[in-house]
Write a protein that holds these residues in place. Sequence first.
Motif, PDB file in Angstrom:
ATOM      1  N   GLY A 168      -4.355   8.454  16.758  1.00  0.00           N
ATOM      2  CA  GLY A 168      -4.067   7.057  16.439  1.00  0.00           C
ATOM      3  C   GLY A 168      -5.321   6.203  16.517  1.00  0.00           C
ATOM      4  O   GLY A 168      -5.561   5.339  15.662  1.00  0.00           O
ATOM      5  N   PHE A 169      -6.134   6.468  17.542  1.00  0.00           N
ATOM      6  CA  PHE A 169      -7.359   5.679  17.684  1.00  0.00           C
ATOM      7  C   PHE A 169      -8.346   6.007  16.564  1.00  0.00           C
ATOM      8  O   PHE A 169      -9.002   5.126  16.002  1.00  0.00           O
ATOM      9  CB  PHE A 169      -7.994   5.926  19.059  1.00  0.00           C
ATOM     10  CG  PHE A 169      -9.039   4.908  19.399  1.00  0.00           C
ATOM     11  CD1 PHE A 169      -8.681   3.649  19.855  1.00  0.00           C
ATOM     12  CD2 PHE A 169     -10.390   5.191  19.214  1.00  0.00           C
ATOM     13  CE1 PHE A 169      -9.657   2.688  20.144  1.00  0.00           C
ATOM     14  CE2 PHE A 169     -11.363   4.238  19.499  1.00  0.00           C
ATOM     15  CZ  PHE A 169     -10.997   2.985  19.972  1.00  0.00           C
ATOM     16  N   GLN A 170      -8.419   7.296  16.199  1.00  0.00           N
ATOM     17  CA  GLN A 170      -9.287   7.691  15.077  1.00  0.00           C
ATOM     18  C   GLN A 170      -8.842   7.003  13.782  1.00  0.00           C
ATOM     19  O   GLN A 170      -9.670   6.592  12.963  1.00  0.00           O
ATOM     20  CB  GLN A 170      -9.246   9.215  14.900  1.00  0.00           C
ATOM     21  CG  GLN A 170     -10.019   9.964  15.989  1.00  0.00           C
ATOM     22  CD  GLN A 170      -9.602  11.429  16.097  1.00  0.00           C
ATOM     23  OE1 GLN A 170      -8.991  11.979  15.176  1.00  0.00           O
ATOM     24  NE2 GLN A 170      -9.933  12.049  17.217  1.00  0.00           N
ATOM     25  N   ASP A 171      -7.517   6.895  13.608  1.00  0.00           N
ATOM     26  CA  ASP A 171      -7.003   6.242  12.398  1.00  0.00           C
ATOM     27  C   ASP A 171      -7.409   4.769  12.346  1.00  0.00           C
ATOM     28  O   ASP A 171      -7.771   4.240  11.288  1.00  0.00           O
ATOM     29  CB  ASP A 171      -5.479   6.370  12.327  1.00  0.00           C
ATOM     30  CG  ASP A 171      -5.029   7.783  11.954  1.00  0.00           C
ATOM     31  OD1 ASP A 171      -5.892   8.586  11.515  1.00  0.00           O
ATOM     32  OD2 ASP A 171      -3.826   8.082  12.113  1.00  0.00           O
ATOM     33  N   ALA A 175       0.823  -1.214   0.000  1.00  0.00           N
ATOM     34  CA  ALA A 175       0.000   0.000   0.000  1.00  0.00           C
ATOM     35  C   ALA A 175       0.856   1.263   0.000  1.00  0.00           C
ATOM     36  O   ALA A 175       0.331   2.361  -0.164  1.00  0.00           O
ATOM     37  CB  ALA A 175      -0.923   0.003   1.216  1.00  0.00           C
ATOM     38  N   GLY A 176       2.149   1.102   0.188  1.00  0.00           N
ATOM     39  CA  GLY A 176       3.010   2.280   0.242  1.00  0.00           C
ATOM     40  C   GLY A 176       3.263   2.794   1.650  1.00  0.00           C
ATOM     41  O   GLY A 176       3.823   3.867   1.852  1.00  0.00           O
ATOM     42  N   PRO A 198       0.395   6.581   7.689  1.00  0.00           N
ATOM     43  CA  PRO A 198       0.057   7.390   6.511  1.00  0.00           C
ATOM     44  C   PRO A 198      -1.301   6.938   5.962  1.00  0.00           C
ATOM     45  O   PRO A 198      -1.372   6.051   5.107  1.00  0.00           O
ATOM     46  CB  PRO A 198       1.204   7.079   5.537  1.00  0.00           C
ATOM     47  CG  PRO A 198       1.659   5.703   5.907  1.00  0.00           C
ATOM     48  CD  PRO A 198       1.391   5.533   7.376  1.00  0.00           C
ATOM     49  N   MET A 199      -2.367   7.536   6.487  1.00  0.00           N
ATOM     50  CA  MET A 199      -3.720   7.081   6.133  1.00  0.00           C
ATOM     51  C   MET A 199      -4.037   7.297   4.657  1.00  0.00           C
ATOM     52  O   MET A 199      -4.878   6.591   4.086  1.00  0.00           O
ATOM     53  CB  MET A 199      -4.751   7.787   7.018  1.00  0.00           C
ATOM     54  CG  MET A 199      -4.611   7.464   8.501  1.00  0.00           C
ATOM     55  SD  MET A 199      -4.677   5.669   8.852  1.00  0.00           S
ATOM     56  CE  MET A 199      -6.431   5.349   8.570  1.00  0.00           C
TER      57      MET A 199
END
Lengths: 384, 384
Positions: A82-85, A16-17, A118-119
């Motif tokens: 982090g949790f949101q991600d 995914a990069g 990196p979302m």
Amino acid sequence: MSVTAAQGFTAAGIAAGIKENGNPDLALVVNNGPRRAAAGVFTSNRVKAAPVLWSEQVLKGGEVSAVVLNSGGANACTGPRGFQDTHATAEKAAAVLEGHSAGEIAVASTGLIGVPLPMDKLLPGIEKAAAELSAYGGEKAAIAIKTTDTVHKTAVATREGWTVGGMAKGAGMLAPGLATMLVVLTTDADVDGPGLDKALRDATRVTFDRVDSDGCMSTNDTVLLLASGASGITPAHDEFADAVRSVCDDLARMLIGDAEGASKDIRIEVVNAASEDDAVEVGRSIARNNLLKCAVHGEDPNWGRVLSAIGTTRAAFEPDRLNVAINGVWVCRNGSVGEDRELVDMRYREVRITADLAAGSESAVIWANDLTADYVHENSAYSS
Amino acid sequence: MSVTAAQGFTAAGIAAGIKENGNPDLALVVNNGPRRAAAGVFTSNRVKAAPVLWSEQVLKGGEVSAVVLNSGGANACTGPRGFQDTHATAEKAAAVLEGHSAGEIAVASTGLIGVPLPMDKLLPGIEKAAAELSAYGGEKAAIAIKTTDTVHKTAVATREGWTVGGMAKGAGMLAPGLATMLVVLTTDADVDGPGLDKALRDATRVTFDRVDSDGCMSTNDTVLLLASGASGITPAHDEFADAVRSVCDDLARMLIGDAEGASKDIRIEVVNAASEDDAVEVGRSIARNNLLKCAVHGEDPNWGRVLSAIGTTRAAFEPDRLNVAINGVWVCRNGSVGEDRELVDMRYREVRITADLAAGSESAVIWANDLTADYVHENSAYSS
């Protein structure tokens, strides 16, 4: 093989990069049912990564439809973001897979602590992985979760009409209370949540929990067991538990065999202990003794370092009744000099240390690695 | 300086031939009075060397006239013969020094575990050392107790009319509950046994017990404090305890500074803990984390490894309130990313890690070393 050895599962592994070097870094495992029962065991570290906190909640719901795993970033110590991600990762997977809610999607991450994921790369990666889902995708999924692992790790136990399969990653930070390991086990046996939970806990207690490569406990350890029920068979509990333990045991040995920088696998067996807890405590104390780990690296049967490690525990024993064998040679008898240490041959990768506490009839085996200049190099030369 | 800085003491250090390379290996420290009060602290390892078992008994008698120390062999895990050898050592010293019984002679040994001492060399060595006893012999005694130490270690605190001096050896196997260290402290202050005991225990608790070079606890640790009373002065207890602590602190820092293979001295300060015990537990967990020790060696401010070490403890804290500074830069705030890690300069030998538990107002300092390829080499290349 791997997570797609059992019927009812598809998987994929893609790049995914997330990793800057372009290697595979995102895996997706999907349970296509008919059942979606699941159990999980997580790190006992009190500093837990966001995906651990998330997946613990998912498991409470009792059903897991899919697992998203990424290497290239642990998403640990990343705060509310982090949790949101992690939440966004589960939402994305639920949307792409259709018919599932985010609350059924477990997430697991591994890599450097303290760096946000990196979302912008991870979320599109989920779409790409979903497009590649296959009943033959287990190997690719196992490859995509590697970090410093030199090989991908899979294992399978096949029984009469049903199967348990799995994949694991982990090469450092391996210690009791689980290791920096991500493990996904799948089965097509028709077993309910409580049955899965008991089999998984009993298995991890005597396998992953007894692997101690470097005494360091991770923030991200995750072991999941998903059941599709696709075989239509419900095995007897003991038979099922035995298969789960067999797969866990194989994967745990692979973790030790691939530990960062190690040149020896050390099998520490503590025998004649007053209790199993005593045996485990003594085994871990030996496993974590840096001086002994160096001696094993140097192929030096330095039994004095075994005794000094035993002496730091609270286990029941008398110092002048302790016996220690290294590769079958009883170099220490009754707490003192035993057979000639020159008889010990330590040239092979596996080194067996037996500590006889002469205090009872319980025993335990702990696996560890030696301490090497390569370990120091791998863990000081760059952040990991 | 050293053990002969205080009045009333003579000492010697000679080569008895215990070490095959001919280096000095036998030290003798004699208290010429008028008082012969003494206190001692020994390893908490349950596997204790013969000289530790012997000297613990001597201390119960309340008087110590002399200490015989040897390097080149630990006389640990040597069975009944080892204890007989220690007894014979004390008998020989009592005979040579005249007017004393073996029950007043403490013995301390350091070197390889599990090898009997060459008594045919050691006993004549005591005669030779006794012939060289001198009020200026402190340095030679400090040199004779070295093993892998690169320098001999002495310290002195001089007060109004009285003095505390001492010598130490130790370079590896340094860990809480004392280290592979032999320490002899002397004073000409006129202090009784209970006063010496309290001052010594209070001092070792916050100095030697908070040094953790490699997490390995020795079978031979011995710290003795002998008082001659030759100054005729009895200081206030707090003043005396302060001088003892000062000498212990200096010697403890020298042990860390000379640890085998180390390239960094790591000062770990835990602040805002709910209790001093919590602060010490957290400090030790950080001190023993091999991955962090490697990172410090690589001058990598890897604060995630600090957090994962804190997370393995039972101390009171909330993960999202933890703060960590490395060399004054708060790289972790509220359990997440803080100041830019690029700001951390780790080029100097001393590295300061501050862990803020945000759970109270207690604190503690633990000293540790980095983990290096040299440490692995020194401890795998030969038995020590």
